[in-house]
Design a protein around this motif. Structure first.
Motif, PDB file in Angstrom:
ATOM      1  N   GLU A   1       0.587  -1.341   0.004  1.00  0.00           N
ATOM      2  CA  GLU A   1      -0.185   0.478   0.484  1.00  0.00           C
ATOM      3  C   GLU A   1       1.128   0.888   0.280  1.00  0.00           C
ATOM      4  N   ARG A   2       2.249   1.373   0.377  1.00  0.00           N
ATOM      5  CA  ARG A   2       3.294   2.369   0.245  1.00  0.00           C
ATOM      6  C   ARG A   2       3.854   2.522  -0.673  1.00  0.00           C
ATOM      7  N   LEU A   3       3.829   1.289  -1.635  1.00  0.00           N
ATOM      8  CA  LEU A   3       4.787   1.629  -2.446  1.00  0.00           C
ATOM      9  C   LEU A   3       4.592   1.334  -3.565  1.00  0.00           C
TER      10      LEU A   3
ATOM     11  N   ASP B   1       9.501   5.207 -10.122  1.00  0.00           N
ATOM     12  CA  ASP B   1       8.519   3.495 -10.637  1.00  0.00           C
ATOM     13  C   ASP B   1       9.082   2.428  -9.780  1.00  0.00           C
ATOM     14  N   LEU B   2       8.308   2.472  -8.629  1.00  0.00           N
ATOM     15  CA  LEU B   2      10.044   1.525  -7.994  1.00  0.00           C
ATOM     16  C   LEU B   2       9.265  -0.575  -8.466  1.00  0.00           C
ATOM     17  N   GLY B   3       8.300  -0.701  -8.989  1.00  0.00           N
ATOM     18  CA  GLY B   3       7.720  -2.011  -9.559  1.00  0.00           C
ATOM     19  C   GLY B   3       8.715  -3.154  -8.974  1.00  0.00           C
ATOM     20  N   GLY B   4       9.388  -3.720 -10.073  1.00  0.00           N
ATOM     21  CA  GLY B   4       9.582  -4.582 -10.185  1.00  0.00           C
ATOM     22  C   GLY B   4      11.282  -4.613  -8.287  1.00  0.00           C
ATOM     23  N   VAL B   5      11.559  -3.576  -8.245  1.00  0.00           N
ATOM     24  CA  VAL B   5      12.466  -3.403  -7.249  1.00  0.00           C
ATOM     25  C   VAL B   5      12.004  -3.513  -6.393  1.00  0.00           C
ATOM     26  N   GLY B   6      10.722  -3.248  -5.458  1.00  0.00           N
ATOM     27  CA  GLY B   6       9.396  -3.214  -4.793  1.00  0.00           C
ATOM     28  C   GLY B   6       9.689  -4.330  -5.034  1.00  0.00           C
ATOM     29  N   LYS B   7       8.863  -5.024  -5.781  1.00  0.00           N
ATOM     30  CA  LYS B   7       8.172  -6.821  -5.262  1.00  0.00           C
ATOM     31  C   LYS B   7       9.307  -7.810  -4.894  1.00  0.00           C
ATOM     32  N   GLY B   8      10.476  -7.220  -5.978  1.00  0.00           N
ATOM     33  CA  GLY B   8      11.594  -8.089  -4.635  1.00  0.00           C
ATOM     34  C   GLY B   8      12.743  -7.513  -3.641  1.00  0.00           C
ATOM     35  N   TRP B   9      12.295  -6.713  -3.144  1.00  0.00           N
ATOM     36  CA  TRP B   9      12.647  -6.560  -1.788  1.00  0.00           C
ATOM     37  C   TRP B   9      11.469  -6.625  -0.701  1.00  0.00           C
ATOM     38  N   ILE B  10       9.711  -6.997  -1.167  1.00  0.00           N
ATOM     39  CA  ILE B  10       9.175  -6.934  -0.290  1.00  0.00           C
ATOM     40  C   ILE B  10       8.960  -8.350  -0.296  1.00  0.00           C
TER      41      ILE B  10
END
Lengths: 142, 351
Positions: B87-89, B180-189
């Motif tokens: 929700e934040r990213l 746009d965090l996109g894939g980076v955000g998913k990997g981090w999560i």
């Protein structure tokens, strides 16, 4: 009348003997001269010629083979590759690349499809279920 | 490209391998994609996950029903946390921390800890991928999605983030620069979610195809690499095993490509493909001979960044980048239909 007697007069303080300043002056002077000399040598020292014996791990400093006049100030730039002149030999540990060689490539292997691993003569074995899959994200656009 | 050897000729003799884990799986939806947690319920050497409300010191599940119940509870704790992170990213809601940052006209903006940590991870990803994983290409991506012409390439050098107390941060960027965090955000999560499951020695967090994996000693996960040309088939199967008697091994597996996430073109044959992988050197969808790249690395964040980079860079430069990055494995599907891998991948290929 009695003349005043010669009462002992307090003697004036004898001047304290000071240490001789010359040895310290000489020491400081010599140190200063040495410092100035070192700074001068560092500032006006001519650029050194880099010979091929100083080549290590593909990184050297220019210039390579031609002597540099002492009065010339050169910008030192790192270079990665050195072309050896006839008769020159590379230093130990240097990587030598022949100009005739092809550009280095990454070695890869072919991956056979999972189905191709079953011998054709045998009946196809039941495929093991794979529960976890890595995929591209998103949905297929028709 | 030099082909060195066939896979079957280089197989070393190996000790008997453990059977692949049959997991208990728990599904959710987050950041616009599916999110799955796989837990090895057969493994008995685990402790309850933090925050699950049960810390009674029971060392092992006494039976399968207990293990399944514990797995369900722990997975839901983590999924709740993932929802809060997502929700934040996400950039798809106006109220997310990322959207608030993107719409802020100031050049110095304080951000909360989750976004600060994700932006720091973005810098790590950019560094690991030699600049190919770039979170400053939102405008270029939106232009590609909408079929607009876009000028301007990467702006990754124009921003920075400073960490403050308690994990928050300050972003400095030129006004108008959006992320746009996109894939980076998913990997981090995925990586953070796996951290939360640290009491399960064997666990997998699947963030829309990008995996954070931990394998207990003597156990093995099997991961299929999806074939984008035909659903429900695999290019190959990766076997992520940990030797018996050792420590658990952590992996990241990610797949990126240009064949799924793309937008229909206007019909002009000469028009380049419109897909979501933007080349930071041009600001346009990458022109590449790689259809799909799968990378195995130490973390999902790193694997995702490098998989994306291999696609954008193309097969020759991509393989060279992956070799320099010392990945644990890489499988590329090229436009010609070849399935190629770095030799370091061979021990992972299921035989």
């Amino acid at each position: 009348m009695e003349t005043p007697t010669n009462r002992p007069v307090p003697a004036a303080h004898a001047p304290k003997s000071k240490p001789d300043a010359w040895p310290m002056r000489l020491a400081l002077g010599a140190g200063g001269i040495a410092a100035v000399s070192a700074l001068t040598a560092a500032i006006v020292m001519p650029p050194q010629t880099v010979t091929n014996t100083q080549v290590t791990q593909q990184t050297v400093q220019q210039p390579l083979s031609t002597p540099v006049p002492a009065s010339t100030i050169q910008v030192v730039q790192p270079v990665k590759y050195v072309q050896l002149l006839p008769g020159q030999t590379p230093p130990p540990g240097a990587q030598v690349i022949s100009p005739a060689d092809p550009t280095p490539r990454t070695v890869v292997v072919n991956v056979p499809a999972p189905a191709a691993k079953q011998p054709a003569a045998q009946p196809p074995a039941a495929q093991k279920p794979v529960y976890i899959k890595t995929t591209q994200s998103g949905t297929v656009v028709p | 490209m030099t082909v060195a050897a066939a896979v079957g000729n280089t197989t070393p003799q190996r000790t008997p391998e453990p059977e692949p884990i049959v997991p208990a799986s728990f599904n959710a939806t987050a950041m616009g994609g599916r999110f799955v947690i796989h837990l090895d319920v057969e493994w008995s050497g685990r402790q309850p996950v933090r925050g699950a409300g049960r810390h009674d010191g029971r060392a092992a599940a006494d039976n399968g029903a207990d293990a399944a119940a514990d797995a369900r509870r722990d997975a839901h704790v983590v999924i709740d946390r993932v929802h809060r992170w997502a929700e934040r990213l996400t950039r798809h809601t106006e109220t997310s921390d990322l959207s608030v940052l993107n719409s802020d006209p100031r050049s110095v903006i304080p951000v909360r800890p989750t976004l600060a940590a994700a932006l720091l991870a973005a810098m790590v990803a950019a560094d690991a991928s030699e600049g190919f994983a770039d979170v400053t290409l939102l405008d270029a991506r939106l232009a590609a999605e909408e079929g607009r012409e876009h000028t301007g390439a990467s702006r990754i050098s124009e921003w920075q983030i400073l960490r403050r107390h308690r994990g928050s941060g300050i972003v400095r960027r030129p006004p108008g620069l959006r992320f746009d965090l996109g894939g980076v955000g998913k990997g981090w999560i995925a990586d953070r979610a796996l951290d939360l499951l640290s009491d399960w020695p064997s666990a997998v967090v699947d963030a829309d195809g990008d995996l954070a994996v931990r394998t207990a000693a003597g156990r093995a996960w099997e991961v299929g690499v999806a074939d984008p040309r035909s659903p429900d088939t695999h290019l190959t199967v990766l076997r992520l095993a940990a030797p018996a008697g050792g420590l658990p091994v952590r992996w990241g597996v990610a797949t990126s490509g240009v064949s799924i996430h793309r937008w229909p073109s206007d019909g002009a044959a000469a028009e380049p493909a419109r897909h979501h992988l933007i080349d930071p050197r041009t600001g346009r969808p990458a022109v590449t001979d790689v259809v799909q790249a799968t990378v195995v690395a130490e973390s999902a964040l790193r694997a995702e960044a490098l998989a994306k980079s291999a696609v954008i860079a193309g097969s020759v430069d991509g393989f060279a980048l992956l070799e320099r990055s010392r990945v644990r494995g890489a499988v590329l599907l090229t436009a010609k239909g070849d399935v190629l891998a770095l030799p370091v991948t061979l021990p992972l290929l299921d035989r």
